[in-house]
Design a protein around this motif. Sequence first.
Motif, PDB file in Angstrom:
ATOM      1  N   THR A  90      13.702  -1.922  -5.431  1.00  0.00           N
ATOM      2  CA  THR A  90      12.563  -1.106  -5.024  1.00  0.00           C
ATOM      3  C   THR A  90      13.061   0.084  -4.211  1.00  0.00           C
ATOM      4  OG1 THR A  90      12.124  -2.134  -2.876  1.00  0.00           O
ATOM      5  CG2 THR A  90      11.194  -3.239  -4.825  1.00  0.00           C
ATOM      6  N   TYR A 116      15.115  -7.167  -3.912  1.00  0.00           N
ATOM      7  CA  TYR A 116      14.428  -8.435  -3.708  1.00  0.00           C
ATOM      8  C   TYR A 116      14.808  -9.394  -4.820  1.00  0.00           C
ATOM      9  CZ  TYR A 116      11.532  -6.121  -0.264  1.00  0.00           C
ATOM     10  OH  TYR A 116      11.110  -5.443   0.846  1.00  0.00           O
ATOM     11  N   LYS A 149      12.596   0.464  -1.225  1.00  0.00           N
ATOM     12  CA  LYS A 149      12.919  -0.015   0.120  1.00  0.00           C
ATOM     13  C   LYS A 149      14.066  -1.016   0.140  1.00  0.00           C
ATOM     14  CE  LYS A 149       9.408   2.031   2.225  1.00  0.00           C
ATOM     15  NZ  LYS A 149       8.066   1.605   2.222  1.00  0.00           N
ATOM     16  N   GLU A 190       3.908  -1.018  -0.958  1.00  0.00           N
ATOM     17  CA  GLU A 190       4.876  -0.855   0.123  1.00  0.00           C
ATOM     18  C   GLU A 190       6.318  -0.838  -0.384  1.00  0.00           C
ATOM     19  OE1 GLU A 190       3.968  -4.090   2.752  1.00  0.00           O
ATOM     20  OE2 GLU A 190       2.106  -3.162   3.438  1.00  0.00           O
ATOM     21  N   ASN A 191       6.552  -1.374  -1.559  1.00  0.00           N
ATOM     22  CA  ASN A 191       7.895  -1.480  -2.149  1.00  0.00           C
ATOM     23  C   ASN A 191       7.809  -1.093  -3.623  1.00  0.00           C
ATOM     24  OD1 ASN A 191       9.365  -3.141   0.122  1.00  0.00           O
ATOM     25  ND2 ASN A 191       7.398  -4.132  -0.211  1.00  0.00           N
TER      26      ASN A 191
END
Length: 131
Positions: free
Chosen positions: A101, A106, A103, A74-75
Amino acid sequence: MKKLKLSPLLLLLLLAPAIGLASPVDKIADLIKQGNAHELAKYFAANIDISLSDNTNVYSRAQAELILEKFFKENRPIAATVLHRVNSSATVNYTVLQLQTDKGKYRVAYTMKEVDKQMVVIELRIEAEKT
């Protein structure tokens, strides 16, 4: 002209990264950067404390691998930078990375501890970086 002599130990330290003798702490950072959950799980303790998106729990190595595999799908990781490293003890290490990432960014923190003469990840925290 003086010749410079390098001791075998110094030579090994200089060549270690080139011949694949990176520390377990560095290997973990590289695997996170690659988004390689399968290889990363090989460095997990039998049970690992994972905190991801305000969800904290203790998981088995196999469960943790599946959770990270989903996160990396997802990332997709683009880059990782070591922000902080504490290795004041030979048996415990703490590292903080900034993971970029597709997205967003983090903050990844992991703790490694020596178990049966091998460094393993006992805790992994991934949280969205606050801007």
